[in-house]
Scaffold this motif. Structure first.
Motif, PDB file in Angstrom:
ATOM      1  N   UNK A  68       0.832  -1.211   0.000  1.00  0.00           N
ATOM      2  CA  UNK A  68       0.000   0.000   0.000  1.00  0.00           C
ATOM      3  C   UNK A  68       0.863   1.255   0.000  1.00  0.00           C
ATOM      4  N   UNK A  69       1.935   1.220   0.811  1.00  0.00           N
ATOM      5  CA  UNK A  69       2.819   2.381   0.876  1.00  0.00           C
ATOM      6  C   UNK A  69       3.413   2.673  -0.498  1.00  0.00           C
ATOM      7  N   UNK A  70       3.794   1.614  -1.198  1.00  0.00           N
ATOM      8  CA  UNK A  70       4.367   1.814  -2.536  1.00  0.00           C
ATOM      9  C   UNK A  70       3.333   2.383  -3.515  1.00  0.00           C
ATOM     10  N   UNK A  71       2.104   1.856  -3.415  1.00  0.00           N
ATOM     11  CA  UNK A  71       1.040   2.349  -4.301  1.00  0.00           C
ATOM     12  C   UNK A  71       0.777   3.833  -4.083  1.00  0.00           C
ATOM     13  N   UNK A  72       0.875   4.257  -2.804  1.00  0.00           N
ATOM     14  CA  UNK A  72       0.572   5.659  -2.490  1.00  0.00           C
ATOM     15  C   UNK A  72       1.805   6.547  -2.542  1.00  0.00           C
ATOM     16  N   UNK A  73       2.979   5.939  -2.758  1.00  0.00           N
ATOM     17  CA  UNK A  73       4.216   6.711  -2.824  1.00  0.00           C
ATOM     18  C   UNK A  73       4.621   7.311  -1.495  1.00  0.00           C
ATOM     19  N   UNK A  74       4.289   6.618  -0.404  1.00  0.00           N
ATOM     20  CA  UNK A  74       4.671   7.103   0.933  1.00  0.00           C
ATOM     21  C   UNK A  74       5.466   6.007   1.654  1.00  0.00           C
ATOM     22  N   UNK A  75       6.016   6.353   2.811  1.00  0.00           N
ATOM     23  CA  UNK A  75       6.715   5.323   3.601  1.00  0.00           C
ATOM     24  C   UNK A  75       5.740   4.749   4.628  1.00  0.00           C
ATOM     25  N   UNK A  76       6.111   3.591   5.177  1.00  0.00           N
ATOM     26  CA  UNK A  76       5.261   2.968   6.208  1.00  0.00           C
ATOM     27  C   UNK A  76       5.085   3.925   7.391  1.00  0.00           C
ATOM     28  N   UNK A  77       6.152   4.678   7.696  1.00  0.00           N
ATOM     29  CA  UNK A  77       6.112   5.585   8.848  1.00  0.00           C
ATOM     30  C   UNK A  77       5.026   6.653   8.690  1.00  0.00           C
ATOM     31  N   UNK A  78       4.680   6.938   7.475  1.00  0.00           N
ATOM     32  CA  UNK A  78       3.667   7.982   7.242  1.00  0.00           C
ATOM     33  C   UNK A  78       2.244   7.418   7.266  1.00  0.00           C
ATOM     34  N   UNK A  79       2.125   6.126   7.383  1.00  0.00           N
ATOM     35  CA  UNK A  79       0.783   5.520   7.328  1.00  0.00           C
ATOM     36  C   UNK A  79       0.077   5.604   8.676  1.00  0.00           C
TER      37      UNK A  79
END
Lengths: 555, 55
Positions: free
Chosen positions: A289-300
């Motif tokens: 999911x993080x890759x799909x949204x272009x964010x890191x896990x820490x930002x989730x």
């Protein structure tokens, strides 16, 4: 089958063998928390470094207390009120308090299983569309914006919840062997199969390695923080279903003179193995999911609990190829993990009533189940259900269970019961316990629990939990604790259909504090029973009994 | 994936799944020595209420 002993008391059911008990105990331990709590807790508390305090907690608290529960249940043969009363009459209250904790947890646990069952079906059509959070809160729960008491019933949840209760009651009414044992022997392998398929699929998703990297990369500086160690002990403690009656009740159905520590090690390691598997599955998926949204896990956000399962995961399912199957596997895993834990919780309440009122398993299941089902629907299948559930869960776990465990270990320590329990374990088990176990359960674990209990109570008093108004937390949080205390007082005061006091634990052990009357007057009723310290038999004869027992094993 | 993460993953899997495997092996090997032989007439599924055991 309804059999009665000569004196009119109902005979006690038993597991058919070791495998039946192990599957049931694993079924109880592996619950929703393994899937939705452990991965997030580990990530927030040092990632890979969390493994260290987690293993220390498993070996120093989880498995040792599991042995305490097994010894109590197997030696004193009953649900918690019976077990503690057989140690000392006044301790019956502690047993009812543990039963009451189970009763309160049952009420909301069943609702979460109903949600998961609904979502298993929703997965097949991706019913939540593009807005999983909005669908869950508005379309599914019809949640009220502010916590209150003005909510209406949510029809679809009510019907699924009735279905969950029907399945649970049928399993319970069938009894220990035909119901609990058979259900767990089917459900647990099925759960492992479904969840393993999910993990394998998750590992092949793009971004899975990033998720695993976030989950396992150690932050060693976290180990210097006491809260990380407390989080590890709390995770082990809540996950293993220890010290609030479940394992005591399950162990009471193990035949006498059986290996207890061997199965205990299997259950303890199986539960933690499943948690790590869940961590791999959940974080591989979050990495995608993080890759799909272009964010890191820490930002989730929402990587734990209800939000992870019913908001984050559905979003991910919508984005992945073959998401329908993935979603179905995930939610069915939640249903199976939850159901096996729910029946263990309900069995504690049912067994307590069977012991006290002489009811049959089917009668107890019907009465206890129907009352629980009505309360469960009335309190939690409503538009404010999520808020109420959140508050009750916090207090039931972190005040109720931790308080009960602290009290239980403190009382057993004060009554010098640990040497007796050690001898009981060692008389029949393959893995012997000694001074290290005595030190852990008699000193270290009570201190850790006391610290946890104090911190949590201060925390819930000082800080409004989850931003809810004080009146709401007082009503549902402290109210849940008050309900447990009231139920404890009421059921302790009610008389027994058949006195549990006429009982002598086997094998007889030296220095054991038990009900004096049990041995002095086998035919006597409990009215006016004097609670005095006594020894089970003369030290010489007791020692002989243990020696004979051990010699039998060697032969 | 950092080496430290790989090491911690291996440690976690090895200790927990390895621990489970060892526990199962120990249990299976211990079983014959610790099996309780049921007395003739002892019901496999139900136990007599133990209220008079040492009376």
């Amino acid at each position: 089958m309804t059999l009665k002993a000569r004196n009119g008391a109902r005979t006690r059911e038993q597991w058919s063998g070791q495998a039946g008990f192990i599957f049931a105990a694993i079924g109880s331990a592996v619950g929703l928390g393994n899937i939705w709590r452990f991965p997030g807790v580990a990530y927030e508390n040092g990632g890979g470094a969390f493994i260290l305090p987690y293993l220390v907690a498993l070996l120093s608290a989880g498995i040792p207390i599991l042995f305490v529960d097994y010894a109590l249940g197997n030696r004193y043969r009953g649900a918690p009120p019976t077990v503690f009363r057989r140690i000392a009459k006044k301790l019956e209250m502690l047993g009812w308090f543990q039963t009451a904790i189970c009763f309160v947890i049952i009420l909301y646990y069943a609702v979460i299983i109903a949600w998961a069952a609904s979502y298993a079906v929703f997965s097949l059509k991706l019913s939540w569309g593009d807005d999983a959070s909005g669908f869950f809160l508005n379309n599914f729960l019809h949640i009220t914006e502010k916590p209150g008491l003005t909510g209406d019933f949510v029809g679809p949840i009510v019907w699924v919840l009735i279905g969950v209760w029907a399945v649970t009651l049928i399993i319970l009414a069938l009894g220990v062997q035909r119901g609990l044992e058979r259900a767990n022997i089917v459900f647990i392998p099925l759960l492992v199969l479904l969840f393993s398929a999910l993990v394998v699929r998750a590992l092949f998703l793009p971004g899975a390695l990033d998720g695993l990297s976030a989950f396992f990369t150690p932050n060693w500086s976290a180990l210097a923080e006491p809260k990380v160690w407390l989080a590890a002990y709390a995770q082990i403690f809540f996950s293993l279903s220890i010290a609030f009656g479940i394992m005591i009740t399950y162990a009471s159905y193990i035949k006498k003179r059986k290996n207890l520590t061997g199965p205990g090690l299997v259950v303890g390691f199986a539960n933690s193995s499943f948690e790590v598997l869940a961590g791999i599955g959940v974080f591989s998926t979050l990495g995608f999911m993080a890759q799909q949204q272009g964010i890191s896990i820490a930002e989730m956000d929402s990587i734990k609990g209800v939000a992870l399962s019913f908001m984050t995961f559905p979003s991910i399912v919508s984005q992945m190829p073959g998401g329908q199957v993935f979603g179905f596997l995930f939610f069915m895993s939640l249903v199976l993990a939850g159901l096996t834990s729910l029946i263990s919780l309900l069995q504690v309440v049912s067994a307590s009533f069977q012991d006290k009122f002489g009811w049959s398993p089917s009668r107890a299941a019907l009465i206890v189940g129907l009352v629980s089902a009505v309360l469960s629907i009335g309190l939690f299948a409503r538009t404010e259900g999520l808020h109420v559930l959140d508050s009750v869960d916090k207090w039931a776990n972190e005040v109720g269970i931790v308080g009960s465990a602290t009290l239980m270990l403190g009382v057993l320590l004060a009554l010098r019961m640990f040497p007796v329990l050690r001898d009981h374990l060692n008389a029949n088990s393959s893995f012997k316990v000694g001074k290290i176990w005595l030190t852990l359960v008699g000193v270290i674990v009570p201190l850790v629990l006391l610290a946890m209990f104090t911190i949590e109570v201060v925390n819930v008093i000082r800080t409004p939990y989850s931003g809810y108004p004080h009146w709401f937390n007082n009503l549902f949080g402290w109210g849940a604790i008050a309900l447990m205390v009231i139920l404890t007082v009421i059921f302790t005061a009610i008389g027994w259909r058949h006195s549990p006091d006429e009982f002598a634990p086997e094998p007889a052990l030296p220095g054991e504090r038990i009900n004096a009357r049990a041995l002095a007057a086998p035919g006597a009723r409990h009215a006016g029973f004097a609670d005095k310290s006594n020894t089970a038999a003369s030290p010489k004869s007791a020692r002989h009994a243990v020696d004979v027992n051990l010699t039998d094993k060697e032969n | 994936m950092p080496v430290s993460a790989i090491i911690m993953m291996i440690v976690a899997l090895l200790v927990l799944w390895g621990g489970l495997a060892v526990a199962i092996v120990l249990l299976v090997r211990a079983k014959p020595a610790h099996a309780h032989k049921e007395a003739p007439g002892e019901d496999a599924s139900l136990e007599a209420d133990s209220r008079t055991t040492l009376g």
